[in-house]
Structures are given as structure tokens and as C-alpha cells.
Design a protein around this motif. Structure first.
Motif, PDB file in Angstrom:
ATOM      1  N   GLN A   1      -2.271   0.717  -6.365  1.00 26.88           N
ATOM      2  CA  GLN A   1      -3.358   1.044  -5.447  1.00 26.88           C
ATOM      3  C   GLN A   1      -4.438   1.865  -6.151  1.00 26.88           C
ATOM      4  OE1 GLN A   1      -4.108   0.600  -1.923  1.00 26.88           O
ATOM      5  NE2 GLN A   1      -2.841  -1.205  -2.326  1.00 26.88           N
TER       6      GLN A   1
ATOM      7  N   SER B   1     -11.450   2.346   2.276  1.00 24.16           N
ATOM      8  CA  SER B   1     -10.100   2.405   1.723  1.00 24.16           C
ATOM      9  C   SER B   1     -10.062   3.197   0.425  1.00 24.16           C
ATOM     10  CB  SER B   1      -9.556   0.998   1.457  1.00 24.16           C
ATOM     11  OG  SER B   1      -9.024   0.426   2.621  1.00 24.16           O
ATOM     12  N   TYR B   2     -11.009   2.926  -0.477  1.00 24.78           N
ATOM     13  CA  TYR B   2     -10.845   3.527  -1.792  1.00 24.78           C
ATOM     14  C   TYR B   2     -11.364   4.958  -1.877  1.00 24.78           C
ATOM     15  CZ  TYR B   2     -15.691   2.172  -3.270  1.00 24.78           C
ATOM     16  OH  TYR B   2     -17.049   2.014  -3.408  1.00 24.78           O
TER      17      TYR B   2
ATOM     18  N   GLN C   1     -12.425  -1.363  -7.209  1.00 21.89           N
ATOM     19  CA  GLN C   1     -13.347  -1.559  -6.087  1.00 21.89           C
ATOM     20  C   GLN C   1     -14.507  -0.579  -6.135  1.00 21.89           C
ATOM     21  OE1 GLN C   1     -10.436  -1.248  -2.962  1.00 21.89           O
ATOM     22  NE2 GLN C   1     -10.163  -3.447  -2.810  1.00 21.89           N
TER      23      GLN C   1
ATOM     24  N   HIS D   1     -15.026  -2.217   0.769  1.00 20.01           N
ATOM     25  CA  HIS D   1     -13.729  -1.559   0.845  1.00 20.01           C
ATOM     26  C   HIS D   1     -13.824  -0.037   0.648  1.00 20.01           C
ATOM     27  CE1 HIS D   1     -11.521  -5.343   0.928  1.00 20.01           C
ATOM     28  NE2 HIS D   1     -12.275  -5.773  -0.063  1.00 20.01           N
ATOM     29  N   SER D   2     -15.020   0.507   0.754  1.00 16.14           N
ATOM     30  CA  SER D   2     -15.175   1.930   0.444  1.00 16.14           C
ATOM     31  C   SER D   2     -14.358   2.823   1.374  1.00 16.14           C
ATOM     32  CB  SER D   2     -16.653   2.327   0.495  1.00 16.14           C
ATOM     33  OG  SER D   2     -17.216   2.058   1.769  1.00 16.14           O
TER      34      SER D   2
ATOM     35  N   PHE E   1      -8.591   7.361  -0.968  1.00 15.26           N
ATOM     36  CA  PHE E   1      -7.535   7.265  -1.967  1.00 15.26           C
ATOM     37  C   PHE E   1      -7.921   7.995  -3.249  1.00 15.26           C
ATOM     38  CE2 PHE E   1      -4.754   5.317  -5.088  1.00 15.26           C
ATOM     39  CZ  PHE E   1      -3.561   5.203  -4.398  1.00 15.26           C
TER      40      PHE E   1
ATOM     41  N   THR F   1       0.822  -1.212   0.000  1.00 11.17           N
ATOM     42  CA  THR F   1       0.000   0.000   0.000  1.00 11.17           C
ATOM     43  C   THR F   1       0.858   1.265   0.000  1.00 11.17           C
ATOM     44  OG1 THR F   1      -0.109   0.179   2.406  1.00 11.17           O
ATOM     45  CG2 THR F   1      -1.783  -1.198   1.324  1.00 11.17           C
TER      46      THR F   1
ATOM     47  N   ALA G   1      -8.254   0.763  -6.272  1.00  9.17           N
ATOM     48  CA  ALA G   1      -9.319   1.644  -5.800  1.00  9.17           C
ATOM     49  C   ALA G   1     -10.379   1.852  -6.874  1.00  9.17           C
ATOM     50  CB  ALA G   1      -8.725   2.986  -5.372  1.00  9.17           C
TER      51      ALA G   1
END
Length: 264
Positions: free
Chosen positions: A183, A243-244, A190, A240-241, A247, A37, A187
């Protein structure tokens, strides 16, 4: 079976932390594939010793015992908790921390959600080198730049930039750039932002084959294998929202994703 839940960090930690999460395994051990990451992760198993996962340059497999609950923090590149050794010595390493107070406080939490609150409350804020923060911002896939140009923009020589990144991030600028590009692809995938060729182009790859080679190098899997059978959307069943969304907050794709909120 394993339960995995991500959350956005509390506002105080948003400048340093990308995501917090908890994970619970079922009656069988679970093989976890940790992916690069660009940042450090702090893992605290309930009833176990806290551990640091240093910046990764390739996937790292870990067998999590059955009936284990752990909470974690995923830091932004260039931000990290207090470290026992220089950051570049932690690359691709797992290191146990002798922090009994943190372990006891997390273990005493009434639930995984409460354990996340306890963990975040105990994390100190740490000033991020503003020059490194700017370097990380410009190494994101939404800002294509070569390393020499980046160094000049920051009024550094390429060797000075490399030393600064190794000290603050753990890896060289080019390695970080490749990690952030991957990444970015992850992102966008996802977030359901398009098909394979479009995702590869939007993340900064020369073509879909280039994406495939980089995915194999960084994860040991093809994009389709990594995302659970679909290159266009993560099919692992986890949300996974948290995280993305952070980003993608500076991405040129924001207006086309149809995502309800990009708040940290």
C-alpha cells in the motif's frame, strides 16, 4: 465505463476510516479488482444488501452489474464495524449483512454523495485497541521493523502479538506488514513520487524485482499493468488522493511530494 469517486471520511470517523467512496457502472457489467489494504470494507449497493469485504491476502475479482450504484467505506487495519463473526473468519471473504434499515436509508438518498453522508452518519465509532494501533503504526513501511523487535517494543511475546493481530486485524503481523508495504508503494505511485526503482526502495522493498514479485502475488498483475501503463503514476483516470494522502501523512516522503494538504 465506470465512475469512481473517493472522499476523506467525516472527522468523527477519521480515526477508524481511511476512505469513503461511491461507484457507478455504465451499460455493461464492470470487473472490479479489490486489492489488499489491511482493513475491512463495507459496501452498500443502492437497492441491495450491505456486504462486508474482509481483509484480503490477494486480489479478489467481482463483477458489478451494469447500471449499479454503490457506496463504500474502507476501514483502517484494526478498526471495523460490528461484525457477524470473528474477524479472522472474514479473511478473503464477502459476507452479506442483514441490515435492512441501513439498506433502506442509503437507497432513499437523493444522490451518491448524499448516500455517502447517510452511510457515514449511521456508522458507530468503535474503540481501537491502543496496542494494536501502535503495532499497525510501526508496521507501516516508513518504520522498518522486524516482528520480534515489534513484539518486544509492545512488551508482548511474538505469539501474543500474533494472537492480538489475528483478533483485531484478521491477519498475522507479517502478512499485515507485507500488505502495508505494498500500500505504501501504491500510495507513493499515485502521488507521483518517483520512478520504479526509487518507489521500490522508498516503500521498503529490496529492489524493483522484489516489488514486482510482491505485486504479482498480491494483485495478479505487474506494477505497470496495475497502474494502467505507468509505474510512476496511476493512469486509470480516477482521483485517489483521498486514499493516499492519509496513508502518507506519517511518511518521510511528505516534504518531497509537493502535496498541498495531508489533512485527514
Amino acid at each position: 465505463m465506470t465512475e469512481y469517486v473517493e472522499r476523506l471520511p467525516v472527522p468523527r470517523l477519521a480515526p477508524f476510516v481511511r476512505t469513503v467512496w461511491f461507484q457507478r457502472t455504465g451499460d455493461e457489467p464492470y470487473v472490479q479488482r479489490h486489492l489488499p489494504t489491511g482493513g475491512v470494507e463495507l459496501h452498500v449497493p443502492l437497492g441491495g444488501r450491505p456486504r462486508l469485504l474482509g481483509p484480503l491476502t490477494a486480489a479478489r475479482l467481482e463483477v458489478i452489474p451494469a447500471r449499479t450504484t454503490l457506496v463504500g467505506v474502507r476501514f483502517h487495519p484494526g478498526a471495523a464495524p460490528p461484525l457477524p463473526v470473528p474477524l479472522d473468519e472474514l479473511v478473503d471473504q464477502h459476507v452479506d449483512l442483514a441490515d435492512d434499515r441501513l439498506a433502506e436509508a442509503v437507497a432513499a438518498a437523493a444522490s451518491p454523495e448524499h448516500a455517502l453522508e447517510v452511510l457515514q452518519a449511521r456508522l458507530p465509532g468503535k474503540a481501537v485497541d491502543p496496542l494494536v494501533a501502535e503495532a499497525v503504526r510501526l508496521l507501516m513501511p516508513w518504520h522498518p521493523v522486524d516482528i520480534d523487535t515489534l513484539a518486544g517494543h509492545l512488551a508482548l511475546s511474538p505469539s501474543q502479538l500474533r494472537r492480538r493481530c489475528l483478533r483485531a486485524v484478521g491477519v498475522a503481523p507479517k502478512v499485515l506488514q507485507r500488505t502495508l508495504r505494498f500500500q505504501g508503494f501504491l500510495a507513493l505511485a499515485q502521488a507521483g513520487a518517483g520512478g520504479p526503482a526509487g518507489l521500490a526502495a522508498d516503500a521498503g522493498y529490496a529492489d524493483q524485482a522484489h516489488l514486482g514479485r510482491e505485486c504479482l502475488r498480491l494483485t495478479g498483475l505487474t506494477p505497470r499493468e496495475l497502474l494502467g501503463g505507468s509505474v510512476e503514476e496511476c493512469a486509470c483516470g480516477h482521483d485517489h488522493s483521498a486514499s493516499y494522502l492519509p496513508f502518507l501523512r506519517d511518511s518521510f516522503k511528505n516534504r518531497r511530494l509537493g502535496v498541498p494538504s495531508l489533512a485527514r
